[in-house]
Design a protein around this motif. Structure first.
Motif, PDB file in Angstrom:
ATOM      1  N   VAL A  68       0.798  -1.161   0.092  1.00  0.00           N
ATOM      2  CA  VAL A  68      -0.131  -0.054  -0.096  1.00  0.00           C
ATOM      3  C   VAL A  68       1.009   1.134  -0.117  1.00  0.00           C
ATOM      4  O   VAL A  68       0.557   2.342  -0.689  1.00  0.00           O
ATOM      5  N   ALA A  69       1.901   1.239   0.591  1.00  0.00           N
ATOM      6  CA  ALA A  69       2.966   2.386   0.767  1.00  0.00           C
ATOM      7  C   ALA A  69       3.410   2.728  -0.655  1.00  0.00           C
ATOM      8  O   ALA A  69       3.483   3.936  -0.919  1.00  0.00           O
ATOM      9  N   HIS A  70       3.735   1.664  -1.358  1.00  0.00           N
ATOM     10  CA  HIS A  70       4.287   1.840  -2.795  1.00  0.00           C
ATOM     11  C   HIS A  70       2.955   2.748  -3.572  1.00  0.00           C
ATOM     12  O   HIS A  70       3.358   3.338  -4.666  1.00  0.00           O
ATOM     13  N   MET A  71       1.806   2.115  -3.445  1.00  0.00           N
ATOM     14  CA  MET A  71       0.548   2.472  -4.145  1.00  0.00           C
ATOM     15  C   MET A  71       0.244   4.185  -3.769  1.00  0.00           C
ATOM     16  O   MET A  71       0.015   4.837  -4.766  1.00  0.00           O
ATOM     17  N   VAL A  72       0.524   4.428  -2.612  1.00  0.00           N
ATOM     18  CA  VAL A  72       0.463   5.673  -2.313  1.00  0.00           C
ATOM     19  C   VAL A  72       1.548   6.585  -2.655  1.00  0.00           C
ATOM     20  O   VAL A  72       1.283   7.605  -3.153  1.00  0.00           O
ATOM     21  N   ARG A  73       2.608   6.107  -2.860  1.00  0.00           N
ATOM     22  CA  ARG A  73       3.715   6.964  -3.436  1.00  0.00           C
ATOM     23  C   ARG A  73       3.395   7.133  -4.992  1.00  0.00           C
ATOM     24  O   ARG A  73       3.778   8.211  -5.523  1.00  0.00           O
ATOM     25  N   TYR A  74       2.926   5.930  -5.628  1.00  0.00           N
ATOM     26  CA  TYR A  74       2.579   6.040  -6.972  1.00  0.00           C
ATOM     27  C   TYR A  74       1.565   7.333  -7.295  1.00  0.00           C
ATOM     28  O   TYR A  74       1.674   7.962  -8.103  1.00  0.00           O
ATOM     29  N   ALA A  75       0.499   7.283  -6.257  1.00  0.00           N
ATOM     30  CA  ALA A  75      -0.464   8.294  -6.591  1.00  0.00           C
ATOM     31  C   ALA A  75       0.145   9.666  -6.216  1.00  0.00           C
ATOM     32  O   ALA A  75      -0.361  10.715  -6.825  1.00  0.00           O
ATOM     33  N   GLU A  76       1.025   9.805  -5.258  1.00  0.00           N
ATOM     34  CA  GLU A  76       1.719  10.949  -4.838  1.00  0.00           C
ATOM     35  C   GLU A  76       2.528  11.622  -6.198  1.00  0.00           C
ATOM     36  O   GLU A  76       2.183  12.701  -6.355  1.00  0.00           O
ATOM     37  N   LEU A  77       3.117  10.604  -6.770  1.00  0.00           N
ATOM     38  CA  LEU A  77       4.163  10.952  -7.896  1.00  0.00           C
ATOM     39  C   LEU A  77       2.958  11.337  -9.143  1.00  0.00           C
ATOM     40  O   LEU A  77       3.526  12.465  -9.840  1.00  0.00           O
ATOM     41  N   ILE A  78       2.018  10.762  -9.322  1.00  0.00           N
ATOM     42  CA  ILE A  78       0.980  11.225 -10.207  1.00  0.00           C
ATOM     43  C   ILE A  78       0.424  12.771  -9.911  1.00  0.00           C
ATOM     44  O   ILE A  78       0.475  13.516 -10.855  1.00  0.00           O
ATOM     45  N   ARG A  79       0.108  13.118  -8.807  1.00  0.00           N
ATOM     46  CA  ARG A  79      -0.273  14.289  -8.467  1.00  0.00           C
ATOM     47  C   ARG A  79       0.987  15.293  -8.815  1.00  0.00           C
ATOM     48  O   ARG A  79       0.664  16.580  -8.909  1.00  0.00           O
ATOM     49  N   GLY A  81       3.047  15.270 -11.184  1.00  0.00           N
ATOM     50  CA  GLY A  81       3.216  15.888 -12.477  1.00  0.00           C
ATOM     51  C   GLY A  81       3.880  14.878 -13.266  1.00  0.00           C
ATOM     52  O   GLY A  81       4.614  13.885 -12.839  1.00  0.00           O
ATOM     53  N   ASP A  82       3.966  15.450 -14.530  1.00  0.00           N
ATOM     54  CA  ASP A  82       4.605  14.399 -15.487  1.00  0.00           C
ATOM     55  C   ASP A  82       5.961  14.386 -15.437  1.00  0.00           C
ATOM     56  O   ASP A  82       6.778  13.413 -15.854  1.00  0.00           O
ATOM     57  N   HIS A  83       6.863  15.124 -14.830  1.00  0.00           N
ATOM     58  CA  HIS A  83       8.128  15.071 -14.594  1.00  0.00           C
ATOM     59  C   HIS A  83       8.539  13.698 -13.623  1.00  0.00           C
ATOM     60  O   HIS A  83       9.697  13.516 -13.642  1.00  0.00           O
ATOM     61  N   THR A  84       7.367  13.333 -12.940  1.00  0.00           N
ATOM     62  CA  THR A  84       7.778  12.037 -12.226  1.00  0.00           C
ATOM     63  C   THR A  84       7.546  10.597 -12.794  1.00  0.00           C
ATOM     64  O   THR A  84       7.675   9.647 -12.214  1.00  0.00           O
ATOM     65  N   PHE A  85       7.360  10.877 -14.450  1.00  0.00           N
ATOM     66  CA  PHE A  85       7.148   9.656 -15.160  1.00  0.00           C
ATOM     67  C   PHE A  85       8.095   8.504 -15.222  1.00  0.00           C
ATOM     68  O   PHE A  85       7.666   7.519 -14.817  1.00  0.00           O
ATOM     69  N   GLU A  86       9.474   8.824 -14.975  1.00  0.00           N
ATOM     70  CA  GLU A  86      10.445   7.740 -14.851  1.00  0.00           C
ATOM     71  C   GLU A  86      10.241   7.090 -13.476  1.00  0.00           C
ATOM     72  O   GLU A  86      10.469   5.865 -13.486  1.00  0.00           O
ATOM     73  N   GLU A  87       9.811   7.624 -12.418  1.00  0.00           N
ATOM     74  CA  GLU A  87       9.912   7.070 -11.063  1.00  0.00           C
ATOM     75  C   GLU A  87       8.652   6.103 -10.979  1.00  0.00           C
ATOM     76  O   GLU A  87       8.570   5.091 -10.598  1.00  0.00           O
ATOM     77  N   ARG A  88       7.463   6.825 -11.688  1.00  0.00           N
ATOM     78  CA  ARG A  88       6.239   5.989 -11.673  1.00  0.00           C
ATOM     79  C   ARG A  88       6.601   4.320 -12.497  1.00  0.00           C
ATOM     80  O   ARG A  88       6.127   3.439 -12.014  1.00  0.00           O
ATOM     81  N   GLN A  89       7.080   4.784 -13.609  1.00  0.00           N
ATOM     82  CA  GLN A  89       7.601   3.657 -14.472  1.00  0.00           C
ATOM     83  C   GLN A  89       8.342   2.689 -13.852  1.00  0.00           C
ATOM     84  O   GLN A  89       7.997   1.512 -13.937  1.00  0.00           O
ATOM     85  N   GLU A  90       9.238   3.113 -12.763  1.00  0.00           N
ATOM     86  CA  GLU A  90      10.200   1.944 -12.006  1.00  0.00           C
ATOM     87  C   GLU A  90       9.221   1.258 -11.328  1.00  0.00           C
ATOM     88  O   GLU A  90       9.702   0.327 -10.950  1.00  0.00           O
ATOM     89  N   LEU A  91       8.360   1.942 -10.583  1.00  0.00           N
ATOM     90  CA  LEU A  91       7.535   1.370  -9.572  1.00  0.00           C
ATOM     91  C   LEU A  91       6.983   0.235 -10.227  1.00  0.00           C
ATOM     92  O   LEU A  91       6.699  -0.704  -9.828  1.00  0.00           O
ATOM     93  N   LEU A  92       6.240   0.615 -11.395  1.00  0.00           N
ATOM     94  CA  LEU A  92       5.231  -0.534 -11.967  1.00  0.00           C
ATOM     95  C   LEU A  92       6.300  -1.574 -12.718  1.00  0.00           C
ATOM     96  O   LEU A  92       5.783  -2.801 -12.607  1.00  0.00           O
ATOM     97  N   GLU A  93       7.362  -1.201 -13.091  1.00  0.00           N
ATOM     98  CA  GLU A  93       8.441  -2.219 -13.685  1.00  0.00           C
ATOM     99  C   GLU A  93       8.954  -3.187 -12.637  1.00  0.00           C
ATOM    100  O   GLU A  93       8.925  -4.403 -12.904  1.00  0.00           O
TER     101      GLU A  93
END
Length: 118
Positions: A68-79, A81-93
């Protein structure tokens, strides 16, 4: 299934659509996983189709075993903005790698069960 043409749902309707409890939906909001749920003039939560789409995605993430902590982090990264794309992608990968590992383990376990049953 959602009613056609509707874009505002009560917490009980969302619970029925998603299979999540009202308690879980409130908890998701409290921890920042659903931070921008609209409210009616009386203060009742009103979920949108976009919220339902997000909950569908979050449910899939939970099924992967993502903490859940990673899901919350992912949601924070979305909020953030777009400059967090790479970090979001790494979480999903990373989650995809974990899922593939678990699938391989389950396939091995299934092979053992099949052998024992045969």
């Amino acid at each position: 299934p959602r009613p056609d043409g509707q874009d505002r749902y009560t917490i009980s309707e969302v619970a029925a659509f998603t299979g999540l409890t009202a308690h879980t939906l409130r908890w998701y909001e409290r921890i920042g996983l659903m931070p921008h749920v609209d409210r009616s003039h009386t203060g009742q939560r009103r979920f949108s189709n976009r919220d339902l789409d997000w909950l569908s995605f979050v449910t899939k993430l939970r099924l992967t075993g993502m903490p859940v902590a990673h899901m919350v982090r992912y949601a924070e990264l979305i909020r953030e903005g777009d400059h967090t794309f790479e970090e979001r992608q790494e979480l999903l990968e990373a989650t995809r790698r974990d899922v593939r590992t678990r699938i391989a383990e389950l396939q091995e376990t299934l092979a053992v069960l099949d052998y024992k049953i045969d």
